[in-house]
Design an enzyme around this catalytic site. Structure first.
Site, PDB file in Angstrom:
ATOM      1  N   HIS A  33      -1.646 -17.041  -0.154  1.00  0.00           N
ATOM      2  CA  HIS A  33      -1.556 -15.710   0.448  1.00  0.00           C
ATOM      3  C   HIS A  33      -0.190 -15.578   1.099  1.00  0.00           C
ATOM      4  O   HIS A  33       0.202 -16.399   1.925  1.00  0.00           O
ATOM      5  CB  HIS A  33      -2.669 -15.525   1.471  1.00  0.00           C
ATOM      6  CG  HIS A  33      -2.809 -14.114   1.963  1.00  0.00           C
ATOM      7  ND1 HIS A  33      -3.195 -13.076   1.128  1.00  0.00           N
ATOM      8  CD2 HIS A  33      -2.611 -13.557   3.175  1.00  0.00           C
ATOM      9  CE1 HIS A  33      -3.226 -11.941   1.817  1.00  0.00           C
ATOM     10  NE2 HIS A  33      -2.872 -12.202   3.070  1.00  0.00           N
ATOM     11  N   LYS A 178      -3.980  -3.234  -0.425  1.00  0.00           N
ATOM     12  CA  LYS A 178      -2.833  -3.427   0.469  1.00  0.00           C
ATOM     13  C   LYS A 178      -1.853  -4.378  -0.189  1.00  0.00           C
ATOM     14  O   LYS A 178      -2.250  -5.381  -0.783  1.00  0.00           O
ATOM     15  CB  LYS A 178      -3.336  -4.014   1.790  1.00  0.00           C
ATOM     16  CG  LYS A 178      -2.264  -4.445   2.778  1.00  0.00           C
ATOM     17  CD  LYS A 178      -2.875  -4.487   4.171  1.00  0.00           C
ATOM     18  CE  LYS A 178      -2.167  -5.436   5.101  1.00  0.00           C
ATOM     19  NZ  LYS A 178      -2.715  -5.350   6.471  1.00  0.00           N
ATOM     20  N   LYS A 180       1.603  -6.620   0.582  1.00  0.00           N
ATOM     21  CA  LYS A 180       2.500  -7.146   1.601  1.00  0.00           C
ATOM     22  C   LYS A 180       3.942  -6.946   1.140  1.00  0.00           C
ATOM     23  O   LYS A 180       4.262  -7.138  -0.036  1.00  0.00           O
ATOM     24  CB  LYS A 180       2.222  -8.640   1.815  1.00  0.00           C
ATOM     25  CG  LYS A 180       0.949  -8.907   2.620  1.00  0.00           C
ATOM     26  CD  LYS A 180       1.131  -8.528   4.082  1.00  0.00           C
ATOM     27  CE  LYS A 180      -0.021  -9.051   4.952  1.00  0.00           C
ATOM     28  NZ  LYS A 180       0.148  -8.589   6.365  1.00  0.00           N
ATOM     29  N   ASP A 209       2.242  -3.244   3.957  1.00  0.00           N
ATOM     30  CA  ASP A 209       2.409  -3.825   5.296  1.00  0.00           C
ATOM     31  C   ASP A 209       3.728  -4.575   5.339  1.00  0.00           C
ATOM     32  O   ASP A 209       3.900  -5.565   4.620  1.00  0.00           O
ATOM     33  CB  ASP A 209       1.246  -4.766   5.607  1.00  0.00           C
ATOM     34  CG  ASP A 209       1.264  -5.250   7.047  1.00  0.00           C
ATOM     35  OD1 ASP A 209       2.231  -4.926   7.783  1.00  0.00           O
ATOM     36  OD2 ASP A 209       0.309  -5.944   7.459  1.00  0.00           O
ATOM     37  N   GLU A 235       2.264   0.293   7.012  1.00  0.00           N
ATOM     38  CA  GLU A 235       1.842  -0.439   8.207  1.00  0.00           C
ATOM     39  C   GLU A 235       3.042  -1.164   8.804  1.00  0.00           C
ATOM     40  O   GLU A 235       3.714  -1.936   8.120  1.00  0.00           O
ATOM     41  CB  GLU A 235       0.739  -1.429   7.811  1.00  0.00           C
ATOM     42  CG  GLU A 235       0.182  -2.238   8.976  1.00  0.00           C
ATOM     43  CD  GLU A 235      -1.020  -3.090   8.564  1.00  0.00           C
ATOM     44  OE1 GLU A 235      -1.648  -2.811   7.523  1.00  0.00           O
ATOM     45  OE2 GLU A 235      -1.323  -4.043   9.291  1.00  0.00           O
ATOM     46  N   ASP A 260       0.279  -1.968  13.952  1.00  0.00           N
ATOM     47  CA  ASP A 260      -0.453  -3.237  14.043  1.00  0.00           C
ATOM     48  C   ASP A 260       0.170  -4.118  15.132  1.00  0.00           C
ATOM     49  O   ASP A 260      -0.356  -4.205  16.245  1.00  0.00           O
ATOM     50  CB  ASP A 260      -0.457  -3.925  12.671  1.00  0.00           C
ATOM     51  CG  ASP A 260      -1.283  -5.210  12.666  1.00  0.00           C
ATOM     52  OD1 ASP A 260      -1.934  -5.505  13.677  1.00  0.00           O
ATOM     53  OD2 ASP A 260      -1.278  -5.934  11.644  1.00  0.00           O
ATOM     54  N   LYS A 284      -7.945  -5.384  15.820  1.00  0.00           N
ATOM     55  CA  LYS A 284      -8.369  -6.716  15.370  1.00  0.00           C
ATOM     56  C   LYS A 284      -8.973  -7.458  16.547  1.00  0.00           C
ATOM     57  O   LYS A 284      -8.421  -7.418  17.653  1.00  0.00           O
ATOM     58  CB  LYS A 284      -7.171  -7.534  14.870  1.00  0.00           C
ATOM     59  CG  LYS A 284      -6.461  -6.954  13.662  1.00  0.00           C
ATOM     60  CD  LYS A 284      -5.244  -7.790  13.297  1.00  0.00           C
ATOM     61  CE  LYS A 284      -4.535  -7.205  12.084  1.00  0.00           C
ATOM     62  NZ  LYS A 284      -3.258  -7.866  11.801  1.00  0.00           N
ATOM     63  N   GLU A 338     -10.226  -4.330   6.491  1.00  0.00           N
ATOM     64  CA  GLU A 338      -9.688  -5.319   5.533  1.00  0.00           C
ATOM     65  C   GLU A 338     -10.321  -6.685   5.806  1.00  0.00           C
ATOM     66  O   GLU A 338      -9.633  -7.700   5.808  1.00  0.00           O
ATOM     67  CB  GLU A 338      -8.156  -5.380   5.617  1.00  0.00           C
ATOM     68  CG  GLU A 338      -7.647  -5.670   7.016  1.00  0.00           C
ATOM     69  CD  GLU A 338      -6.121  -5.790   7.132  1.00  0.00           C
ATOM     70  OE1 GLU A 338      -5.417  -5.593   6.141  1.00  0.00           O
ATOM     71  OE2 GLU A 338      -5.666  -6.086   8.254  1.00  0.00           O
TER      72      GLU A 338
HETATM   73 MN    MN Z   1      -0.512  -5.937   9.606  1.00  0.00          MN
END
Ligand code: MN
Length: 384
Positions: A33, A178, A180, A209, A235, A260, A284, A338
């Site tokens: 990831h 999403k 990255k 993001d 994001e 975020d 979160k 998510e």
């Molecule tokens: Mn984020």
């Protein structure tokens, strides 16, 4: 209704905290990831167990996205803060006073919301177990029992990512994705994302993001291309402190701006809202200091007409359960979530993993967070 032969005194029996145990685990992922600054192949988890004098065991976990790059905390740091500073404060206290204990933890562990969240989560679980109710009921009831899950696409070639998204779409699992960004030069990064979004944008919603990796000039140069490609949400393109630039850019684009890294505490939420720097807050459990903090930040969002999105720090089924309970309690979680952590982990440490159906995460039943630890898995993944 009160059970027969039970006095109100017995129902209000305190759950005095006797022990707080922590153990570090490393759990492999199904595939690497990628974040803007690092790629992880396993996720580290700080498992927390709070035992009360009545024998109730509250379970929580602390996780960060791969290391201290995101917010300064790490699982190793969390363990030190909990063992040395938070545990001595909480031993002997009543676990039922979770809001009060969360506030007291802030006084001894300022700037450590991830560490505090692991304890807050375990306290809520203990509260629920001690009264036989699911945590969502203790949080004021639920507005929903399932939440659509945005899937984080991999960092492979454009064709491989389109194939991954197409498989998810056609199996009816996910329709929000999403991507990255921020790990490569903006021109190549934007070209890659635009190709993916333009290929599937009429069938799915895409967010990107940047994890705070652009400055204002870079964002001014490249956001129009993302906007034109049909990206729905951008994001945290800018550093967390640069709210005035976020507000300027937000004014100039139809893209929705999600905050975020800018929004951890209640006062952060106030600042971002006052600066008109976001359309959506990513909330979160970990960064907000626990379920208690998530509800407080969401209240600020509600008071400014800002939507909420349920973010992840890549939790196991423990943290995912905690997040699902609190996210289902929020009236304005209109942007989905998510909570894909358990889908990205190659294994789990509970006997009853998170349930997904048709691309939604399903709220479990209690008592507490409704999870049972798999001790064999904990032993298998414990760091040595
Ligand atoms: Mn984020």
């Amino acid at each position: 209704m009160r059970p027969e032969n039970t006095t109100s005194q017995e129902l209000l029996i305190p759950q005095l905290i006797e022990t707080i145990d922590t153990v570090l685990l490393d759990i492999p992922l199904v595939r690497p990831h990628k974040f803007s600054v690092l790629t992880i192949e396993s996720q580290s988890v700080l498992l927390v167990r709070i035992t009360t004098n009545a024998g109730v065991v509250g379970i929580g976990e602390g996780v960060v996205p791969g290391g201290p790059w995101w917010g300064g905390e790490s699982v190793e740091g969390m363990q030190a803060i909990i063992d040395r500073y938070i545990a001595p404060l909480l031993i002997g206290q009543d676990a039922m006073c979770v809001g009060h204990l969360s506030r007291r933890m802030q006084r001894v562990a300022a700037g450590a919301p991830f560490a505090r969240s692991a304890i807050d989560m375990a306290l809520w679980d203990a509260c629920g177990k001690s009264v036989g109710l699911p945590v969502w009921q203790l949080l004021g009831g639920r507005h929903r029992a399932e939440i659509p899950v945005t899937w984080a696409l991999g960092a492979d070639s454009v064709d491989a990512v389109i194939a991954e998204a197409t498989t998810k779409l056609e199996s009816g699992q996910h329709s929000r994705f999403k991507l990255k960004m921020g790990a490569t030069e903006p021109a190549a990064d934007v070209a890659r994302v635009s190709a993916i979004v333009e290929s599937l944008g009429d069938r799915a919603l895409f967010s990107v993001d940047l994890n705070a990796s652009w400055d204002e000039a870079t964002a001014r140069r490249w956001l129009p291309a993302l906007d034109a490609a049909g990206v729905d949400i951008v994001e945290q393109p800018l550093p967390s402190w640069n709210l005035s630039a976020a507000a300027r850019l937000r004014d100039q684009h139809r893209l929705k701006f999600m905050a975020d890294e800018s929004v951890l505490s209640v006062s952060d939420a106030h600042r971002v809202a006052d600066a008109h720097a976001a359309d959506i807050f990513s909330v979160k459990v970990a960064k907000c200091g626990g379920l208690t903090g998530v509800q407080r930040v969401a209240t600020i969002a509600e008071s400014h007409g800002i939507a909420c999105f349920g973010g992840t720090t890549i939790e196991t089924s423990i943290g995912t359960a905690a997040a699902t309970h609190v996210f289902c309690s929020l009236p304005d979680l209109t942007a989905g979530c998510e909570l894909f952590g358990p889908l990205l982990l190659a294994d789990d440490i509970v006997e009853n993993p998170t349930v997904y159906a048709s691309g939604n995460v399903i709220l479990g039943e209690g008592p507490g967070l409704g999870i049972a630890i798999d001790e064999d898995k904990v032993a298998k993944y414990a760091r040595r």
